[in-house]
Scaffold this active site. Structure first.
Site, PDB file in Angstrom:
ATOM      1  N   HIS A 377      -4.046  23.056  -0.883  1.00 52.61           N
ATOM      2  CA  HIS A 377      -3.927  21.637  -0.531  1.00 52.61           C
ATOM      3  C   HIS A 377      -4.215  21.251   0.928  1.00 52.61           C
ATOM      4  O   HIS A 377      -4.157  20.191   1.110  1.00 52.61           O
ATOM      5  CB  HIS A 377      -2.652  21.195  -0.931  1.00 52.61           C
ATOM      6  CG  HIS A 377      -2.271  21.086  -2.459  1.00 52.61           C
ATOM      7  ND1 HIS A 377      -2.624  19.996  -3.102  1.00 52.61           N
ATOM      8  CD2 HIS A 377      -1.991  21.769  -3.090  1.00 52.61           C
ATOM      9  CE1 HIS A 377      -2.065  20.203  -4.286  1.00 52.61           C
ATOM     10  NE2 HIS A 377      -1.527  21.453  -4.310  1.00 52.61           N
ATOM     11  N   LYS A 570       2.064   6.592   4.505  1.00 50.68           N
ATOM     12  CA  LYS A 570       2.176   7.902   3.994  1.00 50.68           C
ATOM     13  C   LYS A 570       2.918   8.594   5.026  1.00 50.68           C
ATOM     14  O   LYS A 570       3.440   8.066   6.165  1.00 50.68           O
ATOM     15  CB  LYS A 570       0.592   8.488   4.172  1.00 50.68           C
ATOM     16  CG  LYS A 570       0.057   7.995   5.723  1.00 50.68           C
ATOM     17  CD  LYS A 570      -1.388   8.317   5.613  1.00 50.68           C
ATOM     18  CE  LYS A 570      -2.373   7.205   4.832  1.00 50.68           C
ATOM     19  NZ  LYS A 570      -3.275   7.931   3.889  1.00 50.68           N
ATOM     20  N   ARG A 571       3.179  10.197   5.087  1.00 48.48           N
ATOM     21  CA  ARG A 571       3.787  10.894   6.090  1.00 48.48           C
ATOM     22  C   ARG A 571       3.114  10.481   7.374  1.00 48.48           C
ATOM     23  O   ARG A 571       1.975  10.491   7.452  1.00 48.48           O
ATOM     24  CB  ARG A 571       3.920  12.198   5.748  1.00 48.48           C
ATOM     25  CG  ARG A 571       4.626  12.643   4.409  1.00 48.48           C
ATOM     26  CD  ARG A 571       6.180  12.228   4.634  1.00 48.48           C
ATOM     27  NE  ARG A 571       6.630  13.079   5.775  1.00 48.48           N
ATOM     28  CZ  ARG A 571       7.507  14.101   5.380  1.00 48.48           C
ATOM     29  NH1 ARG A 571       8.123  14.367   4.064  1.00 48.48           N
ATOM     30  NH2 ARG A 571       8.143  14.994   6.388  1.00 48.48           N
ATOM     31  N   LYS A 576      -3.185  12.404  10.319  1.00 41.90           N
ATOM     32  CA  LYS A 576      -3.339  11.166   9.694  1.00 41.90           C
ATOM     33  C   LYS A 576      -3.590  10.057  10.410  1.00 41.90           C
ATOM     34  O   LYS A 576      -4.173   8.845  10.261  1.00 41.90           O
ATOM     35  CB  LYS A 576      -2.246  10.782   8.667  1.00 41.90           C
ATOM     36  CG  LYS A 576      -2.065  11.949   7.692  1.00 41.90           C
ATOM     37  CD  LYS A 576      -0.778  11.753   6.786  1.00 41.90           C
ATOM     38  CE  LYS A 576      -0.326  13.111   5.793  1.00 41.90           C
ATOM     39  NZ  LYS A 576      -1.005  12.902   4.497  1.00 41.90           N
ATOM     40  N   THR A 681      -4.044  10.378  -1.896  1.00 45.60           N
ATOM     41  CA  THR A 681      -4.084  10.006  -3.277  1.00 45.60           C
ATOM     42  C   THR A 681      -3.427   8.508  -2.932  1.00 45.60           C
ATOM     43  O   THR A 681      -3.977   7.863  -4.384  1.00 45.60           O
ATOM     44  CB  THR A 681      -3.241  10.785  -4.024  1.00 45.60           C
ATOM     45  OG1 THR A 681      -1.944  11.243  -3.240  1.00 45.60           O
ATOM     46  CG2 THR A 681      -3.783  12.145  -4.704  1.00 45.60           C
ATOM     47  N   LYS A 685      -4.439   4.719  -5.329  1.00 43.44           N
ATOM     48  CA  LYS A 685      -3.631   3.925  -5.853  1.00 43.44           C
ATOM     49  C   LYS A 685      -3.814   2.543  -5.313  1.00 43.44           C
ATOM     50  O   LYS A 685      -3.856   1.519  -5.993  1.00 43.44           O
ATOM     51  CB  LYS A 685      -2.256   4.160  -5.255  1.00 43.44           C
ATOM     52  CG  LYS A 685      -1.823   5.365  -5.982  1.00 43.44           C
ATOM     53  CD  LYS A 685      -0.421   5.992  -5.214  1.00 43.44           C
ATOM     54  CE  LYS A 685      -0.053   7.418  -5.459  1.00 43.44           C
ATOM     55  NZ  LYS A 685       0.952   8.077  -4.620  1.00 43.44           N
TER      56      LYS A 685
HETATM   57  C1  Z15 Z   1       1.086  18.113   1.130  1.00 44.54           C
HETATM   58  O1  Z15 Z   1       1.468  16.957   0.517  1.00 44.54           O
HETATM   59  C2  Z15 Z   1      -0.345  18.157   0.984  1.00 44.54           C
HETATM   60  C3  Z15 Z   1      -0.875  19.317   1.340  1.00 44.54           C
HETATM   61  C4  Z15 Z   1      -0.051  20.485   1.712  1.00 44.54           C
HETATM   62  O2  Z15 Z   1      -0.498  21.595   2.220  1.00 44.54           O
HETATM   63  C5  Z15 Z   1       1.351  20.473   1.624  1.00 44.54           C
HETATM   64 CL1  Z15 Z   1       2.267  21.534   2.458  1.00 44.54          CL
HETATM   65  C6  Z15 Z   1       1.912  18.932   1.529  1.00 44.54           C
HETATM   66  C7  Z15 Z   1      -1.382  17.197   0.450  1.00 44.54           C
HETATM   67  C8  Z15 Z   1      -2.368  16.708   1.206  1.00 44.54           C
HETATM   68  O3  Z15 Z   1      -2.168  16.726   2.695  1.00 44.54           O
HETATM   69  C9  Z15 Z   1      -3.122  15.832   0.693  1.00 44.54           C
HETATM   70  O4  Z15 Z   1      -4.444  15.476   1.293  1.00 44.54           O
HETATM   71  C10 Z15 Z   1      -3.475  15.781  -0.783  1.00 44.54           C
HETATM   72  O5  Z15 Z   1      -3.841  14.557  -1.583  1.00 44.54           O
HETATM   73  C11 Z15 Z   1      -2.095  16.346  -1.820  1.00 44.54           C
HETATM   74  O6  Z15 Z   1      -1.528  17.492  -0.772  1.00 44.54           O
HETATM   75  C12 Z15 Z   1      -2.264  16.619  -3.002  1.00 44.54           C
HETATM   76  O7  Z15 Z   1      -3.255  17.362  -3.178  1.00 44.54           O
END
Ligand code: Z15
Length: 844
Positions: A377, A570-571, A576, A681, A685
């Site tokens: 991810h 978002k976080r 970001k 994601t 949405k």
């Molecule tokens: C996280 O929320 C995502 C990736 C990571 O490696 C960790 Cl530890 C947490 C996110 C990505 O930042 C995001 O771009 C992606 O859409 C999401 O995972 C689902 O794949």
């Protein structure tokens, strides 16, 4: 012990088996029964909490009946099952989802109304199940919904954290974390006190040769912790399939506490053991895209993996099949590297417990006929998991040996393929030769999996050409693939935006689009339909009014629902780039201040809305939150600016708040430095809810553009392929800054938003410390593109057409498409067809 009822008595059982209720009267009867018996209350002391509890229990009863039948059906069919291992499941609320998925929300609404309650108030009583940080956890939740809705025999395995992600409070502009104790009353889980697994930690390994000369390893000593199963039913949409999410809770092996110690008067330490065991599943680590290498985290991972694999193997053994059939019966998906130990644990079970020899076992573990699949991810180096070898050695000595063996066999195979390439061996070794040595979990996951996937096209290409390059050479390109993320349209359209869902249903012949999102295509023909556009715009406006009310009630700030709502939720993370957004807001503020009254009349009023949590130890992210709040405090009370600009920070962004926020956007921001956001994601949405996007060429933004057309998205900024070179042009200490950004920094430095000292680290990271995330490089392009957004928004007629066309073209981003791709390319599993779809409400 045989627990099955003998044939002769089964008729009695069948006669009295629970039948799922469907009518309003039956629902009310169930609610009243639960209030008066389960909850021991009456109509004289039934508040909204009690009504929520009773309504949930009524739905839970229904779900569990279908859950039972589904489990029986799947056990009987004995086909291949999917196990989705995820340390995070960001589920949000369950009641609304359950009502909609079984098709009985209207029934419940009328029923509750007759009993004296408004359904929205009841839904709002529920505490979010927030067992996740952000995108990764929410993706797992969407996948569970899709797997159930598509009738896949699939289980989720996770941890039952006592505390989910912290609640965020904003005090004087700063983030303050408050623990999220969510289990006070949780009707959605079923404790399975009979399903308990012993999990071992620490100790040592004794090796010897048995009578037949076979090498034997015994992991002995150390301590045992118990894993207790808690099951959560996962209802599919408009199908009786109700799958299971099994969450493990930790408990001391000695039961309550150590009686021997207790009786000898050592009260404190008798309780300490118990607490140490319970600590394992106590709290979710609040980091998103960051690995901190803490021992307790590794303990969590092994605890959860060991319990889950034990459970999976136990279920397999019941079928009395040969081990060689294991790969035909089971597909395990690793959500990121967090469950990578599952590969090692399976090998350990096979060689140490089941007595298979290494090669035989490793063939089963890594069988190409589907076993482990690993989803990556992120490419961010700080997020890639590494565990120190000494820490590993202490906690999981046997696993470390097996990892060394896996690595040895792997490196031998690399040596055969690339003779003499020592650099290659050092680069790909699962053990990094650093001080201390580290176990590289992503490499272990790749070696032990038959497929590795990224989560959007750009991201999947990037991992093949950067972090996993060597592995593509070693294993060939076919091991690496892409499955672009998706979202469930049930929660993110039907549940979050019921009016839009209803309008779409009325034009496309019912709710079928929720199961086949490509049906949205039929909306294209309404893109210029006056009547339709009017309704469409009214719904957006109503959603904005709802958010405006929420903003008023939580922040006290009045915002104009006719203004352009610009949202970034978002976080909070430097990659970001919420800082780019807030600097853009300050630039807008400066621009407005310099405008004449005539010029101001032509400007579209804007509300800039932010939300998101910072990891508690991430100071830069906390500084960004502080700056946003301070800018808001100044701008929102500046009478000279009035409605033209408002800046809002929404506290404690979570799934249930996203359901209010997402449908209310005109524009949302997905502005990560190109090449850093694996997919994103929320971008999906927002577009699905009739909002447009301002974004960089990153993650899934690129595929969204391909689907909806480049006229319907506002792209800006440098491309991923240029990022490396640009970074090299940044001269530390004398970075050539964008002149408009300099003006923004000057305003900040004039203490216009409070003591500038508080923001020195943030501005300094850009001016003096290399601007790693290219904020200055992209600033001009960002500001220009925001001006295009202003212009476009003035033409409401065209804007609405753009949003309709976009929604019509979003079918690709359903998580159903995504799950079907995993099933076909990675898991090799088929759905389990349902013969008769009885017992469902099936509301339109
Ligand atoms: C996280 O929320 C995502 C990736 C990571 O490696 C960790 Cl530890 C947490 C996110 C990505 O930042 C995001 O771009 C992606 O859409 C999401 O995972 C689902 O794949």
């Amino acid at each position: 012990v045989e627990a099955s009822i003998p044939e002769h008595q089964r008729d009695a059982w069948k006669k009295f088996q629970a039948k799922p209720w469907v009518s309003k009267d039956d629902f009310e009867k169930e609610v009243v029964r639960h209030v008066e018996t389960t909850l021991a209350r009456s109509m004289f002391n039934c508040d909204e909490t009690a009504a929520y509890a009773a309504a949930s229990l009524a739905f839970r009863d229904r779900l569990i009946t279908e859950w039972n039948r589904t489990q029986q059906r799947q056990a009987f069919a004995d086909t291949k099952r999917v196990y989705y291992l995820s340390l995070e499941f960001l589920m949000g609320r369950a009641l609304d989802n359950a009502m909609l998925n079984v098709g009985l929300k209207n029934v419940a609404k009328e029923g509750l109304s007759e009993l004296g309650f408004r359904i929205e108030d009841i839904i709002n009583q529920e505490h979010d199940a927030a067992l996740g940080n952000g995108g990764l956890g929410r993706l797992a939740a969407c996948f569970l919904d899709s797997m159930a809705s598509l009738n896949f025999p699939a289980w989720g395995y996770g941890l039952r954290y006592k505390y989910g992600i912290f609640k965020q409070e904003i005090v004087d502009g700063y983030q303050v974390e408050v623990p999220d104790y969510w289990l006070d009353f949780n009707p959605w889980e079923f404790p399975r006190h009979d399903i308990v697994v012993d999990v071992q930690f620490y100790g040592g390994v004794r090796k010897y040769q048995d009578e037949d000369g076979k090498n034997v390893a015994v992991w002995e000593g150390g301590e045992i912790v118990k894993a207790v199963a808690y099951d959560v039913p996962i209802p599919g949409f408009n199908t009786p399939t109700t799958n299971n999410m099994r969450l493990w809770s930790s408990k001391a092996a000695s039961g309550e506490f150590d009686f021997q110690k207790f009786n000898s008067g050592d009260y404190e330490s008798s309780v300490a053991d118990q607490q140490r065991a319970e600590t394992i599943s106590a709290v979710l680590y609040p980091n998103d895209n960051l690995d901190r290498g803490k021992e307790l985290r590794l303990k969590q991972q092994y605890f959860w993996v060991a319990a889950s694999l034990y459970d999976i193997v136990r279920r397999f053994k019941k079928s009395k099949r040969a081990w060689s059939e294991f790969p035909d019966q089971i597909a395990i998906q690793l959500n990121d590297t967090h469950p990578t130990l599952a590969i090692v644990e399976l090998q350990r079970i096979l060689i140490d417990m089941e007595g298979l020899d290494w090669d035989e076992a490793w063939t089963i573990v890594t069988n190409t006929n589907q076993k482990f699949g690993y989803t990556n991810h992120t490419v961010l180096p700080e997020a890639l998991e590494k565990w120190s070898v000494p820490l590993f050695q202490n906690l999981l000595p046997r696993h470390l040996q097996i990892i060394y063996d896996i690595n040895m066999f792997f490196l031998q195979s690399v040596e055969r393929k690339f003779p003499g390439d020592r650099d290659m061996l050092a680069r790909v070794s699962i053990i990094e030769e650093s001080q201390p040595k580290m176990v590289r979990m992503a490499f272990l996951a790749i070696v032990g999996s038959h497929k590795v996937n990224g989560v959007a096209e750009l991201h999947s290409d990037l991992i093949k050409t950067t972090i996993f390059r060597d592995f593509v050479k070693i294993f060939g390109p076919d091991k690496f693939t892409n499955v672009t993320n998706g979202i469930t349209p049930r929660r993110w359209l039907h549940q979050a935006n019921p009016r839009l869902s209803e309008l779409i249903a009325s034009k496309t012949g019912g709710l079928g689009f929720l199961k086949d999102l490509n049906v949205l295509n039929e909306l294209e023909k309404f893109a210029d339909d006056k009547e339709f556009k009017k309704e469409w715009a009214e719904i957006k406006y109503a959603n904005k009014v709802k958010l405006a009310k929420y903003i008023k009630s939580t922040t006290g700030v009045t915002v104009n629902p006719s203004a352009l709502f610009d949202i970034q939720v978002k976080r909070i993370h430097e990659y970001k780039r919420q800082q780019l957004n807030i600097f853009g807001v300050i630039h807008r503020y400066l621009t407005i201040k310099a405008m004449t009254a005539e010029e101001r009349k032509k400007l579209a009023p804007r509300v800039s809305i932010f939300g998101g949590k910072a990891a508690p130890g991430y100071w830069m992210a906390k500084t960004i939150i502080h700056l946003i709040n301070n800018v808001g405090a100044v701008v929102n009370k500046d009478p000279d600016v009035g409605d033209l600009l408002k800046v809002i920070f929404l506290e404690d962004y979570n799934v249930s708040k996203a359901e209010i926020i997402t449908p209310a956007s005109d524009i949302s921001e997905h502005i990560s430095t190109a090449g850093t956001e694996a997919s994103g994601t929320s971008n999906m949405k927002f577009v699905l809810n009739g909002g447009l996007i301002i974004g960089t060429c990153d993650g899934a933004n690129i595929e969204i553009t391909r689907e909806i057309g480049e006229n319907n998205i506002f792209l800006f900024g440098n491309l991923a392929e240029d990022v490396e070179d640009l970074r090299h042009t940044h001269n530390y200490g004398s970075h050539t800054m964008d002149p408009d950004l300099v003006k923004v920094f000057d305003l900040i430095k004039s203490d216009a938003f409070g003591d500038a000292g508080a923001f020195g680290a943030l501005t300094g990271s850009i001016e003096d410390h290399g601007d790693y995330y290219l904020v200055s490089d992209d600033f001009h392009s960002y500001i220009e593109t925001q001006a295009l957004v202003d212009e476009a928004y003035k033409n409401q007629d065209e804007w609405i057409t753009k949003t309709i066309l976009s929604v019509a073209r979003m079918g690709f981003f359903s998580s159903d498409r995504c799950i079907n791709e995993y099933a076909e390319m990675i898991w090799n599993v088929e759905p389990l067809p349902i013969e008769k779809e009885g017992g469902l409400g099936k509301e339109e």
